[in-house]
Design an enzyme around this catalytic site. Structure first.
Site, short mmCIF file in Angstrom:
data_model
loop_
_atom_site.label_atom_id
_atom_site.label_comp_id
_atom_site.label_asym_id
_atom_site.label_seq_id
_atom_site.Cartn_x
_atom_site.Cartn_y
_atom_site.Cartn_z
N SER A 144 0.89 -1.13 -0.02
CA SER A 144 -0.02 0.01 0.03
C SER A 144 0.84 1.27 0.05
O SER A 144 1.61 1.49 -0.91
CB SER A 144 -0.92 -0.06 1.12
N GLU A 238 -10.05 -3.23 -6.32
CA GLU A 238 -9.36 -2.03 -5.27
C GLU A 238 -9.47 -1.09 -6.06
O GLU A 238 -8.80 -1.05 -7.47
CB GLU A 238 -8.32 -2.60 -4.59
N HIS A 268 -7.66 -4.98 -1.46
CA HIS A 268 -6.52 -4.37 -1.39
C HIS A 268 -5.43 -5.22 -0.44
O HIS A 268 -6.13 -5.62 0.69
CB HIS A 268 -6.56 -3.01 -0.77
#
Length: 309
Positions: A144, A238, A268
């Protein structure tokens, strides 16, 4: 999405910063930690340490062999997360790769906005090299925001004249803080974790009124020439799908060896759900093989860089 997948996501959903009521950064951090933290796997020893002037967590699997090292940069929108919340994920990747790992507790926004995280990432990387780690024995990974930070750290290392590591892996990288990717809107309602407003709120806290297209904030706009072999894994369901796709495309255009994997129907950083989702376990196995396959191989052009000072 299967019931098994939905159950595995429940904890993450409870920690997501919803757009209706914005909790404080500390409230988000405590909620994220309570919901997402998984301990290091059995057989992986953890030790607190300091790296690059920041607290860090060392993770050493019993299966670790050789000199290989993994530097990990955790996710959390540059606002939440820590080496402790990600001890399970990092430990699993390290265990499967047979590598000693170190996860850095880089400074978080809004108390420490951009480029504090990048400064901490490059400080950690520089110290590993200065301590004698051969870059051919070093790999870097992140998820991320930590995925975007991984690329930014490598860019900062390149600009500082430091040698590149052997390889890098990024899971669902947040690589465009301008939110220009089409999936930010097209996956609204499909992404079970975030809304566009959620992602924008994190960007506001990290960059504020600064340049969100700066290459070290949004690596999709960077020249990636000279970076090491790169593996990008992302879920199809996502908001950050296009961040990953465009980052891989940018890398390929800049002559970087890159592999892009898009997991159908996955959310995600689905790798967090190892042990619950077969796709997560398989993805971590592939990531581990990718990293170990490049260890010791060096990187084209690395021998032409100045030595670390």
């Amino acid at each position: 999405m299967s019931r098994q997948q939905r159950d595995a996501l429940d904890a993450v959903l409870r920690s997501a910063p919803r757009s209706e009521t914005r909790p404080t950064a500390e409230e988000q951090r405590s909620g994220f930690a309570a919901a997402l933290t998984r301990p290091a796997p059995e057989g992986v020893v953890t030790r607190r340490t300091v790296l690059g002037g920041r607290p860090a967590l060392e993770l050493e699997p019993a299966e670790a062999s050789g000199r290989g090292r993994l530097l990990y940069l955790h996710g959390g929108g540059y606002v939440v997360g820590s080496p402790e919340t990600h001890a399970g994920l990092v430990g699993e990747l390290a265990r499967r790769a047979g590598l000693r790992a170190v996860s850095v507790d880089y400074r978080l926004a809004p108390e420490h906005p951009f480029p504090a995280a990048v400064d901490d990432g490059i400080a950690a990387y520089r110290e590993l090299l200065a301590a004698g780690t051969d870059p051919r024995d070093l790999v870097v990974a992140g998820d991320s925001a930590g995925g975007g930070l991984t690329i930014a750290t490598l860019l900062a290392a390149r600009e500082a004249g430091l040698p590149q590591p052997a390889a890098a892996v990024v899971f669902s990288p947040w690589a465009d803080l301008t939110l220009a990717g089409g999936s930010i809107r097209s996956k609204e309602g499909t992404d079970p974790i975030f809304t566009e407003a959620d992602v924008r709120a994190f960007a506001d806290l990290y960059v504020g009124a600064g340049d969100r297209a700066h290459p070290l904030a949004s690596p999709v706009f960077a020249d990636l020439t000279g970076l090491p072999p790169l593996l990008v894994q992302v879920g199809a369901n996502e908001l950050l799908l296009d961040d990953a796709v465009r980052l891989a495309g940018r890398a390929g255009a800049d002559d970087v060896e890159v592999t892009l994997e898009v997991g159908a129907g996955l959310p995600h950083v689905f790798q967090h759900h190892y042990g619950h989702l077969d796709e997560a376990d398989a993805a971590l196995d592939r990531a581990a093989r990718f990293l170990t396959a490049h260890l010791g191989a060096g990187h084209p052009g690395a021998d032409r860089l100045e030595p670390v000072r």
